[in-house]
Design a protein around this motif. Structure first.
Motif, short mmCIF file in Angstrom:
data_model
loop_
_atom_site.label_atom_id
_atom_site.label_comp_id
_atom_site.label_asym_id
_atom_site.label_seq_id
_atom_site.Cartn_x
_atom_site.Cartn_y
_atom_site.Cartn_z
N MET A 60 28.78 55.72 -31.54
CA MET A 60 29.05 55.33 -30.17
C MET A 60 29.81 54.00 -30.16
O MET A 60 29.49 53.10 -30.92
CB MET A 60 27.73 55.19 -29.41
CG MET A 60 27.92 54.72 -27.99
SD MET A 60 26.34 54.45 -27.16
CE MET A 60 26.18 52.70 -27.37
N ARG A 61 30.80 53.90 -29.30
CA ARG A 61 31.57 52.66 -29.10
C ARG A 61 31.22 52.09 -27.73
O ARG A 61 31.30 52.81 -26.73
CB ARG A 61 33.06 52.94 -29.11
CG ARG A 61 33.67 53.10 -30.46
CD ARG A 61 35.14 53.48 -30.37
NE ARG A 61 35.93 52.71 -29.45
CZ ARG A 61 36.80 51.76 -29.81
NH1 ARG A 61 36.98 51.49 -31.07
NH2 ARG A 61 37.51 51.12 -28.92
N LYS A 62 30.87 50.83 -27.69
CA LYS A 62 30.60 50.15 -26.43
C LYS A 62 31.66 49.08 -26.24
O LYS A 62 31.72 48.11 -27.00
CB LYS A 62 29.21 49.53 -26.45
CG LYS A 62 28.91 48.57 -25.33
CD LYS A 62 28.79 49.25 -24.00
CE LYS A 62 28.36 48.25 -22.94
NZ LYS A 62 28.46 48.77 -21.61
N LEU A 63 32.53 49.28 -25.25
CA LEU A 63 33.51 48.25 -24.90
C LEU A 63 32.78 47.15 -24.14
O LEU A 63 32.13 47.42 -23.13
CB LEU A 63 34.62 48.82 -24.03
CG LEU A 63 35.61 49.73 -24.75
CD1 LEU A 63 36.50 50.45 -23.74
CD2 LEU A 63 36.45 48.93 -25.71
N VAL A 64 32.85 45.94 -24.63
CA VAL A 64 32.17 44.81 -24.01
C VAL A 64 33.14 44.12 -23.07
O VAL A 64 34.23 43.71 -23.48
CB VAL A 64 31.64 43.83 -25.07
CG1 VAL A 64 30.95 42.65 -24.41
CG2 VAL A 64 30.70 44.54 -26.04
N ARG A 65 32.74 44.01 -21.82
CA ARG A 65 33.55 43.32 -20.81
C ARG A 65 33.00 41.92 -20.57
O ARG A 65 31.80 41.69 -20.71
CB ARG A 65 33.51 44.08 -19.48
CG ARG A 65 34.15 45.44 -19.54
CD ARG A 65 34.01 46.12 -18.17
NE ARG A 65 34.53 47.45 -18.18
CZ ARG A 65 35.75 47.79 -17.82
NH1 ARG A 65 36.59 46.85 -17.40
NH2 ARG A 65 36.15 49.03 -17.87
N LEU A 66 33.88 41.01 -20.19
CA LEU A 66 33.44 39.68 -19.82
C LEU A 66 32.64 39.80 -18.52
O LEU A 66 33.17 40.27 -17.52
CB LEU A 66 34.64 38.75 -19.61
CG LEU A 66 34.26 37.32 -19.24
CD1 LEU A 66 33.63 36.60 -20.42
CD2 LEU A 66 35.45 36.56 -18.73
N PRO A 67 31.36 39.39 -18.55
CA PRO A 67 30.56 39.48 -17.32
C PRO A 67 30.93 38.37 -16.34
O PRO A 67 31.59 37.39 -16.70
CB PRO A 67 29.13 39.29 -17.83
CG PRO A 67 29.28 38.43 -19.05
CD PRO A 67 30.60 38.86 -19.67
N LYS A 68 30.50 38.54 -15.11
CA LYS A 68 30.69 37.49 -14.11
C LYS A 68 29.84 36.30 -14.50
O LYS A 68 28.65 36.43 -14.75
CB LYS A 68 30.30 37.99 -12.72
CG LYS A 68 30.56 36.98 -11.64
CD LYS A 68 30.30 37.53 -10.27
CE LYS A 68 30.61 36.44 -9.25
NZ LYS A 68 30.33 36.89 -7.90
N LEU A 69 30.46 35.15 -14.57
CA LEU A 69 29.77 33.92 -14.98
C LEU A 69 29.82 32.92 -13.83
O LEU A 69 30.83 32.27 -13.62
CB LEU A 69 30.44 33.32 -16.22
CG LEU A 69 30.48 34.22 -17.45
CD1 LEU A 69 31.40 33.64 -18.52
CD2 LEU A 69 29.09 34.42 -17.99
N GLY A 70 28.76 32.85 -13.08
CA GLY A 70 28.69 31.91 -11.96
C GLY A 70 29.26 32.50 -10.69
O GLY A 70 29.75 33.62 -10.65
N GLU A 71 29.19 31.70 -9.66
CA GLU A 71 29.60 32.14 -8.32
C GLU A 71 31.12 32.26 -8.16
O GLU A 71 31.60 33.19 -7.55
CB GLU A 71 29.08 31.14 -7.27
CG GLU A 71 27.57 31.10 -7.17
CD GLU A 71 27.01 32.35 -6.53
OE1 GLU A 71 27.59 32.85 -5.56
OE2 GLU A 71 25.98 32.84 -7.04
N THR A 72 31.86 31.31 -8.73
CA THR A 72 33.29 31.27 -8.45
C THR A 72 34.18 31.46 -9.67
O THR A 72 35.38 31.59 -9.52
CB THR A 72 33.67 29.91 -7.80
OG1 THR A 72 33.33 28.87 -8.70
CG2 THR A 72 32.94 29.71 -6.49
N ALA A 73 33.61 31.48 -10.86
CA ALA A 73 34.42 31.53 -12.08
C ALA A 73 34.93 32.95 -12.33
O ALA A 73 34.19 33.82 -12.74
CB ALA A 73 33.62 31.04 -13.27
#
Length: 78
Positions: free
Chosen positions: A1-14
């Protein structure tokens, strides 16, 4: 299985971050929750954790690259 890792939301405005340093390399085993990469927002430096356990299969971004929330940063395989 391959899991593409996405940049998560970091903070309210970033929405954009700058990749500071990878804490893992291709071929490294990682546990869920283990820090993968250090990133800098306009306010803080923080670490992005692995969403799943596995092996780092590929890294898509390098230090000093600017990345947007939701962009793929790496692949974790099992």
């Amino acid at each position: 299985m391959r899991k593409l890792v996405r940049l998560p939301k970091l903070g309210e405005t970033a929405a954009d971050v700058v990749i500071q340093e990878w804490l893992v390399r291709v071929g490294d085993s990682v546990e869920a929750g283990q820090p993968l990469v250090s990133v800098e927002t306009d306010k803080v430096t923080t670490e992005v954790p692995a969403p799943v356990a596995g092996v780092i299969g590929e890294i898509f971004v390098q230090p000093d690259d600017e990345v947007r929330t939701g962009d793929h940063i790496c692949v974790i395989t099992d």
